[in-house]
Design an enzyme around this catalytic site. Structure first.
Site, PDB file in Angstrom:
ATOM      1  N   ASP A  24      19.166 -39.964 -58.782  1.00  0.00           N
ATOM      2  CA  ASP A  24      20.057 -40.096 -59.802  1.00  0.00           C
ATOM      3  C   ASP A  24      20.158 -38.779 -60.620  1.00  0.00           C
ATOM      4  O   ASP A  24      19.547 -37.848 -60.490  1.00  0.00           O
ATOM      5  CB  ASP A  24      18.950 -41.067 -60.869  1.00  0.00           C
ATOM      6  N   HIS A  41      28.659 -36.226 -57.799  1.00  0.00           N
ATOM      7  CA  HIS A  41      28.266 -36.757 -56.439  1.00  0.00           C
ATOM      8  C   HIS A  41      28.576 -36.249 -55.402  1.00  0.00           C
ATOM      9  O   HIS A  41      27.884 -35.993 -54.435  1.00  0.00           O
ATOM     10  CB  HIS A  41      29.050 -38.191 -56.549  1.00  0.00           C
ATOM     11  N   LEU A 135      13.137 -39.655 -37.108  1.00  0.00           N
ATOM     12  CA  LEU A 135      13.268 -40.101 -38.541  1.00  0.00           C
ATOM     13  C   LEU A 135      14.296 -41.243 -38.670  1.00  0.00           C
ATOM     14  O   LEU A 135      15.350 -41.029 -38.161  1.00  0.00           O
ATOM     15  CB  LEU A 135      13.568 -38.980 -39.539  1.00  0.00           C
TER      16      LEU A 135
END
Ligand code: IPE
Ligand code: IPE
Ligand code: MG
Length: 246
Positions: A24, A41, A135
């Site tokens: 965020d 972004h 991962l």
């Protein structure tokens, strides 16, 4: 500097197996620079690369990132468009590197709402990286936890109506198996950037016993160093799960 933190994380041991992050603060990062929100972004993509590399270096097994919520569909169309373009840019740019690093990527959420182009890119990335064993990277897009739980209830009801499931067998385990995250253990650590103390409809079921870590750092400024600091904070916690300490 971040390498010294990584060394401490490794010395301490007990690295969280599953880390979830609410990414965020992109809009505020852009506003601080008098830039339009999409620039925030775009800057946030670098932070995604940083946490993937940091997670690999620390030995985290599952990394679940909140990239776009169901509620985010209510944002202005041009911001949504910019985010969807960035998603495709991220996939085009990172695909071969993610595969080389041994990362397997999954997308969780109501993907039907994405454009055909975005869906095709997502499918390509998931197929291309499916073999990755170091991962598991989950990217939550068009994701809402209450919708995920309602979907699980629907799946349970369908099984019951079809006679495949006795309602008496609807256990926590049965619900868990019908969530998008069924394949992974619950997150051990939840990180939220930008100083907000809320869950914003993220993994409400799965976070029942996660350790929470909120940092004021805005997502585009989050780096390996901040990830390692969060892991160190986690290692100082006393997780009791309702029991008494050892
Ligand atoms: C997080 O940054 C990214 C998404 C929710 C898509 P925000 O866009 O929410 O940034 P702020 O919270 O307005 O600063
Ligand atoms: C949560 O952030 C969703 C993502 C980070 C993708 P928001 O910025 O949408 O959440 P609120 O509106 O501050 O709760
Ligand atoms: Mg926000």
């Amino acid at each position: 500097m971040s390498e010294e933190l990584l060394r401490q994380v490794k010395v301490n041991g007990s690295v969280p197996a599953h880390v979830a992050i609410i990414m965020d603060g992109n809009g505020r990062w852009a506003r601080e620079r008098a830039l339009p929100r999409p620039f925030g972004h775009k800057a946030g993509m670098k932070a995604v690369r940083e946490v993937v590399e940091g997670a690999l270096a620390a030995g985290v097994e599952v990394l679940t990132l909140f990239a776009f919520s169901q509620e985010n569909w209510q944002r202005p169309a041009d911001e949504i468009g910019a985010l969807m373009d960035l998603l495709q840019e991220y996939i085009a740019r990172e695909m071969s590197e993610l595969k080389a690093q041994g990362v397997s990527v999954r997308f969780l959420g109501d993907l039907e709402r994405l454009s055909p182009g975005a869906r095709a890119a997502i499918d390509r990335l998931m197929t291309h990286t499916a073999e990755g064993g170091r991962l598991a990277l989950n990217i939550c897009i068009s994701y809402g936890s209450r919708a995920e739980l309602a979907r699980a209830a629907r799946l349970l009801a369908e099984d019951a109506v079809a006679g495949r499931l006795d309602p008496a067998e609807i256990t926590e385990e049965a619900v868990t198996r019908r969530l998008y995250t069924a394949a992974w253990p619950d997150p051990d650590l939840l990180i939220r950037t930008s100083g907000e103390f809320r869950l914003s409809n993220f993994l409400l079921w799965q976070l029942a016993y996660a350790e929470l870590y909120v940092t004021p750092v805005l997502w585009p400024d989050f780096s390996r160093k901040q990830l390692f600091e969060a892991l160190l904070a986690y290692q100082r916690r006393d997780r009791r799960f309702g029991k008494v300490s050892a």
